[in-house]
Design an enzyme around this catalytic site. Structure first.
Site, PDB file in Angstrom:
ATOM      1  N   GLY A 121      -5.689  -1.008  -3.289  1.00  0.00           N
ATOM      2  CA  GLY A 121      -6.528  -0.246  -2.356  1.00  0.00           C
ATOM      3  C   GLY A 121      -7.726   0.382  -3.067  1.00  0.00           C
ATOM      4  O   GLY A 121      -7.881   0.253  -4.286  1.00  0.00           O
ATOM      5  N   ASP A 130       7.008  -3.486  -2.272  1.00  0.00           N
ATOM      6  CA  ASP A 130       6.669  -3.340  -0.854  1.00  0.00           C
ATOM      7  C   ASP A 130       7.124  -1.964  -0.379  1.00  0.00           C
ATOM      8  O   ASP A 130       8.328  -1.676  -0.355  1.00  0.00           O
ATOM      9  CB  ASP A 130       7.351  -4.457  -0.054  1.00  0.00           C
ATOM     10  CG  ASP A 130       6.948  -4.442   1.409  1.00  0.00           C
ATOM     11  OD1 ASP A 130       6.282  -3.464   1.847  1.00  0.00           O
ATOM     12  OD2 ASP A 130       7.306  -5.390   2.123  1.00  0.00           O
ATOM     13  N   ALA A 183      -0.674   3.346   1.303  1.00  0.00           N
ATOM     14  CA  ALA A 183      -0.494   3.927   2.633  1.00  0.00           C
ATOM     15  C   ALA A 183      -0.841   2.901   3.699  1.00  0.00           C
ATOM     16  O   ALA A 183      -1.568   1.938   3.429  1.00  0.00           O
ATOM     17  CB  ALA A 183      -1.395   5.156   2.814  1.00  0.00           C
ATOM     18  N   TYR A 184      -0.326   3.140   4.886  1.00  0.00           N
ATOM     19  CA  TYR A 184      -0.767   2.388   6.076  1.00  0.00           C
ATOM     20  C   TYR A 184      -2.003   3.135   6.566  1.00  0.00           C
ATOM     21  O   TYR A 184      -1.896   4.229   7.126  1.00  0.00           O
ATOM     22  CB  TYR A 184       0.335   2.406   7.133  1.00  0.00           C
ATOM     23  CG  TYR A 184       0.044   1.559   8.348  1.00  0.00           C
ATOM     24  CD1 TYR A 184       0.773   0.395   8.596  1.00  0.00           C
ATOM     25  CD2 TYR A 184      -0.961   1.915   9.251  1.00  0.00           C
ATOM     26  CE1 TYR A 184       0.513  -0.378   9.712  1.00  0.00           C
ATOM     27  CE2 TYR A 184      -1.231   1.129  10.358  1.00  0.00           C
ATOM     28  CZ  TYR A 184      -0.489  -0.006  10.589  1.00  0.00           C
ATOM     29  OH  TYR A 184      -0.752  -0.776  11.696  1.00  0.00           O
ATOM     30  N   THR A 185      -3.186   2.571   6.292  1.00  0.00           N
ATOM     31  CA  THR A 185      -4.430   3.316   6.521  1.00  0.00           C
ATOM     32  C   THR A 185      -5.220   2.856   7.755  1.00  0.00           C
ATOM     33  O   THR A 185      -6.300   3.380   8.012  1.00  0.00           O
ATOM     34  CB  THR A 185      -5.360   3.220   5.290  1.00  0.00           C
ATOM     35  OG1 THR A 185      -5.545   1.834   4.977  1.00  0.00           O
ATOM     36  CG2 THR A 185      -4.774   3.934   4.093  1.00  0.00           C
ATOM     37  N   TYR A 225      -1.121   7.845  12.710  1.00  0.00           N
ATOM     38  CA  TYR A 225      -1.433   7.877  11.269  1.00  0.00           C
ATOM     39  C   TYR A 225      -1.308   9.299  10.732  1.00  0.00           C
ATOM     40  O   TYR A 225      -0.615   9.541   9.734  1.00  0.00           O
ATOM     41  CB  TYR A 225      -2.854   7.331  11.046  1.00  0.00           C
ATOM     42  CG  TYR A 225      -3.395   7.553   9.646  1.00  0.00           C
ATOM     43  CD1 TYR A 225      -2.942   6.796   8.565  1.00  0.00           C
ATOM     44  CD2 TYR A 225      -4.378   8.519   9.401  1.00  0.00           C
ATOM     45  CE1 TYR A 225      -3.445   7.004   7.282  1.00  0.00           C
ATOM     46  CE2 TYR A 225      -4.888   8.729   8.123  1.00  0.00           C
ATOM     47  CZ  TYR A 225      -4.417   7.966   7.070  1.00  0.00           C
ATOM     48  OH  TYR A 225      -4.918   8.174   5.800  1.00  0.00           O
ATOM     49  N   LYS A 263       1.508  10.721   8.095  1.00  0.00           N
ATOM     50  CA  LYS A 263       1.085  11.262   6.797  1.00  0.00           C
ATOM     51  C   LYS A 263       1.573  12.706   6.648  1.00  0.00           C
ATOM     52  O   LYS A 263       2.009  13.112   5.569  1.00  0.00           O
ATOM     53  CB  LYS A 263      -0.438  11.181   6.648  1.00  0.00           C
ATOM     54  CG  LYS A 263      -1.001   9.773   6.535  1.00  0.00           C
ATOM     55  CD  LYS A 263      -0.664   9.062   5.229  1.00  0.00           C
ATOM     56  CE  LYS A 263      -1.364   9.658   4.032  1.00  0.00           C
ATOM     57  NZ  LYS A 263      -1.091   8.865   2.799  1.00  0.00           N
ATOM     58  N   TRP A 275     -12.349  10.497   4.347  1.00  0.00           N
ATOM     59  CA  TRP A 275     -13.495   9.591   4.484  1.00  0.00           C
ATOM     60  C   TRP A 275     -13.752   8.853   3.165  1.00  0.00           C
ATOM     61  O   TRP A 275     -14.850   8.953   2.584  1.00  0.00           O
ATOM     62  CB  TRP A 275     -14.739  10.364   4.914  1.00  0.00           C
ATOM     63  CG  TRP A 275     -14.682  11.033   6.255  1.00  0.00           C
ATOM     64  CD1 TRP A 275     -13.557  11.428   6.938  1.00  0.00           C
ATOM     65  CD2 TRP A 275     -15.791  11.398   7.086  1.00  0.00           C
ATOM     66  NE1 TRP A 275     -13.919  12.010   8.129  1.00  0.00           N
ATOM     67  CE2 TRP A 275     -15.278  12.005   8.249  1.00  0.00           C
ATOM     68  CE3 TRP A 275     -17.165  11.285   6.950  1.00  0.00           C
ATOM     69  CZ2 TRP A 275     -16.096  12.483   9.274  1.00  0.00           C
ATOM     70  CZ3 TRP A 275     -17.984  11.770   7.967  1.00  0.00           C
ATOM     71  CH2 TRP A 275     -17.463  12.352   9.120  1.00  0.00           C
TER      72      TRP A 275
HETATM   73  N1  LIG Z   1      -9.477   5.400   3.446  1.00  0.00           N
HETATM   74  C1  LIG Z   1      -9.737   6.635   3.884  1.00  0.00           C
HETATM   75  O1  LIG Z   1     -10.788   6.906   4.490  1.00  0.00           O
HETATM   76  C2  LIG Z   1      -8.758   7.758   3.621  1.00  0.00           C
HETATM   77  C3  LIG Z   1      -9.033   9.033   4.140  1.00  0.00           C
HETATM   78  C4  LIG Z   1      -8.138  10.073   3.888  1.00  0.00           C
HETATM   79  C5  LIG Z   1      -7.009   9.839   3.128  1.00  0.00           C
HETATM   80  N2  LIG Z   1      -6.760   8.594   2.647  1.00  0.00           N
HETATM   81  C6  LIG Z   1      -5.548   8.372   1.873  1.00  0.00           C
HETATM   82  O2  LIG Z   1      -5.929   7.972   0.574  1.00  0.00           O
HETATM   83  C7  LIG Z   1      -4.926   7.094   0.032  1.00  0.00           C
HETATM   84  C8  LIG Z   1      -5.584   5.859  -0.504  1.00  0.00           C
HETATM   85  O3  LIG Z   1      -6.286   5.228   0.557  1.00  0.00           O
HETATM   86  P1  LIG Z   1      -7.296   4.019   0.305  1.00  0.00           P
HETATM   87  O4  LIG Z   1      -8.599   4.394   0.904  1.00  0.00           O
HETATM   88  O5  LIG Z   1      -7.225   3.562  -1.108  1.00  0.00           O
HETATM   89  O6  LIG Z   1      -6.609   2.936   1.262  1.00  0.00           O
HETATM   90  P2  LIG Z   1      -6.728   1.379   1.294  1.00  0.00           P
HETATM   91  O7  LIG Z   1      -7.958   0.916   0.571  1.00  0.00           O
HETATM   92  O8  LIG Z   1      -6.509   0.981   2.708  1.00  0.00           O
HETATM   93  O9  LIG Z   1      -5.477   0.929   0.417  1.00  0.00           O
HETATM   94  C9  LIG Z   1      -4.168   1.082   0.886  1.00  0.00           C
HETATM   95  C10 LIG Z   1      -3.253   0.518  -0.153  1.00  0.00           C
HETATM   96  O10 LIG Z   1      -1.911   0.640   0.330  1.00  0.00           O
HETATM   97  C11 LIG Z   1      -1.283  -0.624   0.153  1.00  0.00           C
HETATM   98  N3  LIG Z   1      -0.215  -0.879   1.088  1.00  0.00           N
HETATM   99  C12 LIG Z   1      -0.238  -0.842   2.437  1.00  0.00           C
HETATM  100  N4  LIG Z   1       0.962  -1.209   2.920  1.00  0.00           N
HETATM  101  C13 LIG Z   1       1.755  -1.479   1.844  1.00  0.00           C
HETATM  102  C14 LIG Z   1       3.091  -1.901   1.678  1.00  0.00           C
HETATM  103  N5  LIG Z   1       3.903  -2.152   2.718  1.00  0.00           N
HETATM  104  N6  LIG Z   1       3.577  -2.053   0.426  1.00  0.00           N
HETATM  105  C15 LIG Z   1       2.788  -1.844  -0.655  1.00  0.00           C
HETATM  106  N7  LIG Z   1       1.507  -1.451  -0.567  1.00  0.00           N
HETATM  107  C16 LIG Z   1       1.005  -1.270   0.676  1.00  0.00           C
HETATM  108  C17 LIG Z   1      -2.397  -1.633   0.357  1.00  0.00           C
HETATM  109  O11 LIG Z   1      -1.987  -2.880  -0.141  1.00  0.00           O
HETATM  110  P3  LIG Z   1      -2.638  -4.265   0.396  1.00  0.00           P
HETATM  111  O12 LIG Z   1      -3.901  -4.411  -0.416  1.00  0.00           O
HETATM  112  O13 LIG Z   1      -1.615  -5.285   0.072  1.00  0.00           O
HETATM  113  O14 LIG Z   1      -2.877  -4.097   1.862  1.00  0.00           O
HETATM  114  C18 LIG Z   1      -3.497  -0.967  -0.461  1.00  0.00           C
HETATM  115  O15 LIG Z   1      -3.292  -1.205  -1.830  1.00  0.00           O
HETATM  116  C19 LIG Z   1      -3.912   6.879   1.151  1.00  0.00           C
HETATM  117  O16 LIG Z   1      -2.845   7.787   0.978  1.00  0.00           O
HETATM  118  C20 LIG Z   1      -4.674   7.260   2.412  1.00  0.00           C
HETATM  119  O17 LIG Z   1      -3.798   7.739   3.423  1.00  0.00           O
HETATM  120  C21 LIG Z   1      -7.626   7.548   2.860  1.00  0.00           C
END
Ligand SMILES: NC(=O)c1ccc[n+]([C@@H]2O[C@H](COP(=O)([O-])OP(=O)(O)OC[C@H]3O[C@@H](n4cnc5c(N)ncnc54)[C@H](OP(=O)(O)O)[C@@H]3O)[C@@H](O)[C@H]2O)c1
Length: 294
Positions: free
Chosen positions: A12, A37, A59-61, A124, A128, A149
């Site tokens: 991610g 997983d 996370a499931y994002t 979501y 969380k 964000w």
């Molecule tokens: N993105 C945002 O805007 C945002 C905002 C606030 C907070 N956050 C938090 O920040 C953290 C990092 O987010 P990010 O932006 O890096 O998200 P991201 O780019 O969507 O990455 C999510 C990661 O979780 C992995 N994942 C999802 N389902 C999985 C499963 N069943 N088993 C193993 N891995 C799995 C994905 O793997 P795959 O590559 O295989 O899908 C990916 O590596 C999360 O906790 C998220 O809730 C994000």
């Protein structure tokens, strides 16, 4: 002695940025989903042999899709952190758990402090928030780091979506009544590394919740117009018009907080970490995507 940190979600935005960091004395292990997983975790104790910290970036994002896949979102965002934190407690290691501004209610005003009441309005956000509670209840030493964000040159995010749509269309409508703080995945990763190092290096570091985003604030419309200004400067095609619309004019399956700006002063007071202004972070991303990185 080299420390080993287990990072979930290594493919991610945040996980990749963390795995890319060169942290002295630390080996980052970031298994992909195929090897770990989160929806079907194996027995964790053998995996955690020799590991000094867990950093849960996985996370499931997919915020809107979660509305129709609540069981999968719950498995990944609630059950998995609960299992990881329980294992961390058994092994006597800390867990650094990344969470979200979407735990906050739809109404009310930011900047939100760590102790402000949570009241998620989406699947979501609820999953969380429940994941946070599970980590707090686990007995493991923990840091819950809420961010918002997240943007980067990797993966899927709002800045990249805007650049793609802007290259295709002459006008775009963007929501202008949701306020928040963009966060560069690389800046967040560096902060997570510093927090993790504090937890592994100082057994007295108390558990807690911290907010971490780039400084300043904006709206999705403000983020889009800034992105396009930098993109135009880099010679990229941008839309002629970026119209400001309301949330009501852009209905989505999941509701979102109208104001989820994060107050990050506790992070600054406790860890001496203050991230740069979001505009500088977005400039860097757009220039990188335009091939204009210094
Ligand atoms: N993105 C945002 O805007 C945002 C905002 C606030 C907070 N956050 C938090 O920040 C953290 C990092 O987010 P990010 O932006 O890096 O998200 P991201 O780019 O969507 O990455 C999510 C990661 O979780 C992995 N994942 C999802 N389902 C999985 C499963 N069943 N088993 C193993 N891995 C799995 C994905 O793997 P795959 O590559 O295989 O899908 C990916 O590596 C999360 O906790 C998220 O809730 C994000």
């Amino acid at each position: 002695m080299t420390e080993r940190w287990l990072v979930t979600g290594g493919t991610g935005q945040v996980g990749q940025a963390l795995a890319r960091l060169d942290i002295p004395g630390v080996e980052v292990i970031a298994p992909p989903r195929a090897e770990l997983d989160l929806a079907a975790l194996p027995d964790l104790d053998p995996l955690l042999e020799g590991v000094s910290a867990i950093v849960n970036c996985g996370a499931y994002t997919a915020v809107d899709k979660a509305e129709s896949e609540p069981l999968m979102a719950r498995a990944i965002n609630t059950a998995a952190p609960a299992r990881l934190a329980a294992a961390a407690a058994r092994m006597g290691i800390p867990i650094i758990h990344v969470s979200t501004d979407y735990v906050f209610p739809a109404d009310g005003h930011g900047p939100r402090r760590e102790d402000d009441a949570v009241a998620p309005v989406s699947v979501y956000g609820q999953t969380k928030a429940d994941g946070e509670d599970a980590v707090r209840a686990s007995g493991a030493r923990h840091a819950i780091v809420r961010t918002a964000w997240v943007v980067s040159a990797d993966g899927a995010n709002f800045v990249k979506t805007m650049l793609r749509l802007g290259a295709e269309r002459d006008s775009l409508n963007v929501v202008a009544d949701q306020r928040g703080c963009p966060t560069h995945a690389g800046d967040l990763a560096a902060a997570l590394a510093a927090i993790t190092a504090r937890f592994t290096g100082d057994a007295q570091q108390a558990s807690g919740t911290w907010h971490c985003s780039n400084s300043g604030e904006t709206t999705w419309h403000g983020l889009a117009t800034h992105t396009f200004a930098v993109a135009a400067d880099c010679g990229m095609k941008v839309p002629a018009q970026v119209a400001a619309i309301t949330t009501a004019e852009y209905p989505t399956p999941a509701r979102r907080p109208a104001d989820s700006r994060l107050d990050c002063s506790r992070l600054s007071a406790d860890f001496g970490i203050a991230l740069r202004p979001w505009q500088d972070a977005v400039d860097e991303i757009v220039r990188q995507l335009a091939g204009r990185a210094d």
